[in-house]
Design an enzyme around this catalytic site. Structure first.
Site, PDB file in Angstrom:
ATOM      1  N   SER A 218       8.751   5.120  16.691  1.00 55.85           N
ATOM      2  CA  SER A 218       7.337   4.397  17.241  1.00 55.85           C
ATOM      3  C   SER A 218       7.421   4.145  18.674  1.00 55.85           C
ATOM      4  O   SER A 218       8.480   3.236  18.993  1.00 55.85           O
ATOM      5  CB  SER A 218       7.078   3.287  16.423  1.00 55.85           C
ATOM      6  OG  SER A 218       6.733   3.522  14.990  1.00 55.85           O
ATOM      7  N   LEU A 219       6.978   4.835  19.624  1.00 56.94           N
ATOM      8  CA  LEU A 219       7.325   4.677  21.160  1.00 56.94           C
ATOM      9  C   LEU A 219       6.201   3.880  21.695  1.00 56.94           C
ATOM     10  O   LEU A 219       6.337   2.946  22.122  1.00 56.94           O
ATOM     11  CB  LEU A 219       7.260   6.115  21.794  1.00 56.94           C
ATOM     12  CG  LEU A 219       7.923   6.157  23.115  1.00 56.94           C
ATOM     13  CD1 LEU A 219       9.288   5.564  23.289  1.00 56.94           C
ATOM     14  CD2 LEU A 219       7.961   7.546  23.710  1.00 56.94           C
ATOM     15  N   HIS A 220       4.833   4.361  21.709  1.00 60.81           N
ATOM     16  CA  HIS A 220       3.751   3.616  22.119  1.00 60.81           C
ATOM     17  C   HIS A 220       3.663   3.360  23.439  1.00 60.81           C
ATOM     18  O   HIS A 220       2.434   3.385  24.182  1.00 60.81           O
ATOM     19  CB  HIS A 220       3.458   2.417  21.348  1.00 60.81           C
ATOM     20  CG  HIS A 220       3.553   2.574  19.917  1.00 60.81           C
ATOM     21  ND1 HIS A 220       2.664   3.327  19.141  1.00 60.81           N
ATOM     22  CD2 HIS A 220       4.349   1.845  18.961  1.00 60.81           C
ATOM     23  CE1 HIS A 220       2.946   3.167  17.928  1.00 60.81           C
ATOM     24  NE2 HIS A 220       4.167   2.426  17.692  1.00 60.81           N
TER      25      HIS A 220
ATOM     26  N   GLY B 289       5.721  -2.416   6.629  1.00 59.44           N
ATOM     27  CA  GLY B 289       7.161  -2.651   7.022  1.00 59.44           C
ATOM     28  C   GLY B 289       7.817  -1.723   7.744  1.00 59.44           C
ATOM     29  O   GLY B 289       7.523  -0.889   8.244  1.00 59.44           O
TER      30      GLY B 289
ATOM     31  N   SER C 187      10.939   6.210   9.437  1.00 57.42           N
ATOM     32  CA  SER C 187       9.911   5.883  10.535  1.00 57.42           C
ATOM     33  C   SER C 187      10.240   4.455  11.087  1.00 57.42           C
ATOM     34  O   SER C 187      10.397   3.508  10.429  1.00 57.42           O
ATOM     35  CB  SER C 187       8.507   5.787  10.139  1.00 57.42           C
ATOM     36  OG  SER C 187       7.934   5.241  11.165  1.00 57.42           O
TER      37      SER C 187
ATOM     38  N   CYS D 206       3.691  -5.725  15.695  1.00 59.07           N
ATOM     39  CA  CYS D 206       2.787  -4.903  16.574  1.00 59.07           C
ATOM     40  C   CYS D 206       1.442  -5.603  16.534  1.00 59.07           C
ATOM     41  O   CYS D 206       0.562  -5.789  15.650  1.00 59.07           O
ATOM     42  CB  CYS D 206       2.860  -3.423  16.098  1.00 59.07           C
ATOM     43  SG  CYS D 206       4.613  -2.893  15.857  1.00 59.07           S
TER      44      CYS D 206
ATOM     45  N   CYS E 185      -3.011   0.484   8.163  1.00 58.57           N
ATOM     46  CA  CYS E 185      -1.917  -0.070   7.405  1.00 58.57           C
ATOM     47  C   CYS E 185      -2.088  -1.354   7.255  1.00 58.57           C
ATOM     48  O   CYS E 185      -2.353  -2.157   8.011  1.00 58.57           O
ATOM     49  CB  CYS E 185      -0.594   0.176   7.822  1.00 58.57           C
ATOM     50  SG  CYS E 185       0.760  -0.623   7.268  1.00 58.57           S
TER      51      CYS E 185
ATOM     52  N   CYS F  56      -1.464  -4.055  14.455  1.00 58.07           N
ATOM     53  CA  CYS F  56      -1.287  -3.647  13.092  1.00 58.07           C
ATOM     54  C   CYS F  56      -1.643  -4.959  12.265  1.00 58.07           C
ATOM     55  O   CYS F  56      -1.216  -5.985  12.394  1.00 58.07           O
ATOM     56  CB  CYS F  56       0.377  -3.107  12.878  1.00 58.07           C
ATOM     57  SG  CYS F  56       0.858  -3.217  11.272  1.00 58.07           S
TER      58      CYS F  56
ATOM     59  N   GLU G 174       0.793  -1.201   0.053  1.00 58.37           N
ATOM     60  CA  GLU G 174      -0.134   0.010   0.060  1.00 58.37           C
ATOM     61  C   GLU G 174       0.866   1.312   0.048  1.00 58.37           C
ATOM     62  O   GLU G 174       1.771   1.286   0.725  1.00 58.37           O
ATOM     63  CB  GLU G 174      -0.785   0.010   1.282  1.00 58.37           C
ATOM     64  CG  GLU G 174      -1.904  -0.897   1.175  1.00 58.37           C
ATOM     65  CD  GLU G 174      -2.700  -1.157   2.465  1.00 58.37           C
ATOM     66  OE1 GLU G 174      -3.165  -2.196   2.762  1.00 58.37           O
ATOM     67  OE2 GLU G 174      -2.895  -0.168   3.291  1.00 58.37           O
TER      68      GLU G 174
ATOM     69  N   ASN H   1      -7.545   3.081  14.855  1.00 57.83           N
ATOM     70  CA  ASN H   1      -8.486   3.134  14.068  1.00 57.83           C
ATOM     71  C   ASN H   1      -9.322   1.637  14.542  1.00 57.83           C
ATOM     72  O   ASN H   1      -9.114   0.865  13.779  1.00 57.83           O
ATOM     73  CB  ASN H   1      -8.046   2.956  12.878  1.00 57.83           C
ATOM     74  CG  ASN H   1      -8.957   3.021  11.534  1.00 57.83           C
ATOM     75  OD1 ASN H   1     -10.165   3.564  11.915  1.00 57.83           O
ATOM     76  ND2 ASN H   1      -8.511   2.763  10.573  1.00 57.83           N
TER      77      ASN H   1
HETATM   78  S1  SF4 Z   1       4.425  -2.431   9.857  1.00 56.69           S
HETATM   79 FE1  SF4 Z   1       4.858  -0.878  11.330  1.00 56.69          FE
HETATM   80  S2  SF4 Z   1       3.308  -1.095  12.898  1.00 56.69           S
HETATM   81 FE2  SF4 Z   1       3.045  -2.748  11.394  1.00 56.69          FE
HETATM   82  S3  SF4 Z   1       4.041  -4.544  12.530  1.00 56.69           S
HETATM   83 FE3  SF4 Z   1       5.604  -3.637  11.451  1.00 56.69          FE
HETATM   84  S4  SF4 Z   1       6.495  -1.959  12.581  1.00 56.69           S
HETATM   85 FE4  SF4 Z   1       4.582  -2.561  13.585  1.00 56.69          FE
END
Ligand code: SF4
Length: 351
Positions: A206-208, A153, A183, A112, A325, A115, A91, A282
């Site tokens: 990406s902390l979260h 990714g 990122s 994650c 995503c 995701c 995408e 989301n």
């Molecule tokens: S694409 Fe990003 S949010 Fe999704 S599993 Fe991989 S690192 Fe995590």
């Protein structure tokens, strides 16, 4: 396919670096490869042997990233499902204000928990030429002045390809270095390699969570770096190269929206050269995770902002079209019908 493979093919045809640069610029603008300049036609510049090889090269480059379907959203963004040469799909997202989000892997190994892309595991790397081809494709429809590596990714797991793409986009692609945003969940290799590159992108981390144990649960296969250490590494990069770090925080109700986490953010980020992006999850019906209530989100932003941490709420682009995503790809794989919304964007003028 990698950019260096394309350059090697051109060199084999007799192209010199100057010729390769011009062909790259035409490709990256979404134009025919033999596009000349106002003052010089291609036949007055490119050797005959190179011109003879351009139709075949053009076919190869067009096949690197083809539009499978497009899904415009009410917020001005549009998700593109892009087919790669081997039939795999990724995408890309056309973002408001001339931005583009690109994918760097098919699937992802980090896993994650919130995701969709992470659920498939890693299927394959996306080559540097395929990353750049997503930009060339998008520029057929819209100007692209900013590229964020936040699609499917983990860029740190495909570092050579991503850095090669950044190098070309930040040179022949004409994109300002601070408008290239790498990122990552945080990986020591990123902090070693990026400072050595000719083009230093901006960095999003990406902390979260500020709690190492919770972060490990949310990002199960991310490198084990404590949040404190990650922020220190980020701060060193930000101060050295002059762009603030964008911290990403997917907001999950009852999980990382507590007062303890807000105070943890203050502890880590107060006084840092940083922006905190809160991204409400989301959520869908029956989902394990939910986004916090609107009032709670406003409260958190005010709390952090008033205490000195620059905080923004960022909604994941194109939420109204199944925007998480990896969701378009997942639906296409399942054979489910993809959501389509009018009006169509395709056919607008070129960048
Ligand atoms: S694409 Fe990003 S949010 Fe999704 S599993 Fe991989 S690192 Fe995590």
């Amino acid at each position: 396919m990698r950019i260096q493979d394309i350059h090697r093919q051109l060199a084999d045809l007799g192209a010199k670096p100057l010729h390769i640069g011009r062909i790259d610029r035409a490709w990256l603008r979404g134009l025919p490869l033999d596009t000349g300049t106002r003052n010089q036609r291609a036949q007055d510049f490119l050797p005959l042997s190179v011109r003879g090889g351009l139709p075949a090269l053009s076919t190869t480059l067009d096949g690197l990233a083809r539009l499978r379907s497009e899904h415009p959203a009410a917020d001005g963004s549009a998700r593109l499902l892009v087919a790669l040469a081997d039939g795999q799909t990724v995408e890309s997202v056309l973002l408001p204000r001339d931005g583009l989000c690109v994918s760097t892997q098919v699937g992802c190994a980090v896993g994650c928990v919130f995701c969709m892309t992470g659920k498939s595991g890693l299927l394959r790397q996306v080559g540097s030429a395929e990353i750049v081809a997503q930009v060339a494709l998008a520029r057929r429809f819209r100007p692209v002045k900013k590229v964020v590596f936040m699609g499917m990714g983990e860029p740190a797991h495909n570092l050579d390809n991503v850095l090669e793409a950044i190098d070309l986009l930040g040179s022949e692609g004409g994109i300002g270095h601070k408008n290239l945003v790498f990122s990552t969940v945080g990986d020591p290799r990123v902090f070693e390699r990026l400072p050595q590159e000719r083009i230093k992108p901006a960095l999003a981390l990406s902390l979260h969570s500020t709690r190492a144990d919770l972060r490990q649960r949310l990002l199960p296969r991310a490198p084990r770096i404590d949040p404190e250490e990650l922020v220190e590494l980020g701060e060193t990069y930000a101060r050295r190269f002059g762009y603030p770090i964008q911290y990403q925080w997917t907001l999950l109700a009852g999980i990382n929206d507590s007062q303890e986490e807000m105070d943890g953010i203050l502890r880590l980020l107060k006084g840092k050269f940083a922006v905190m992006n809160l991204i409400p999850y989301n959520s869908h019906e029956g989902d394990t995770y939910q986004r916090p209530e609107g009032a709670r989100i406003v409260e958190m932003v005010r709390y952090l902002h008033s205490r000195g941490v620059l905080t923004k709420v960022r909604n994941s682009a194109g939420q109204d079209i199944d925007g998480g995503c990896g969701q378009l790809r997942a639906r296409a794989q399942d054979g489910a019908s993809l959501p389509q919304k009018a009006p169509r964007l395709i056919g607008r003028s070129t960048a």
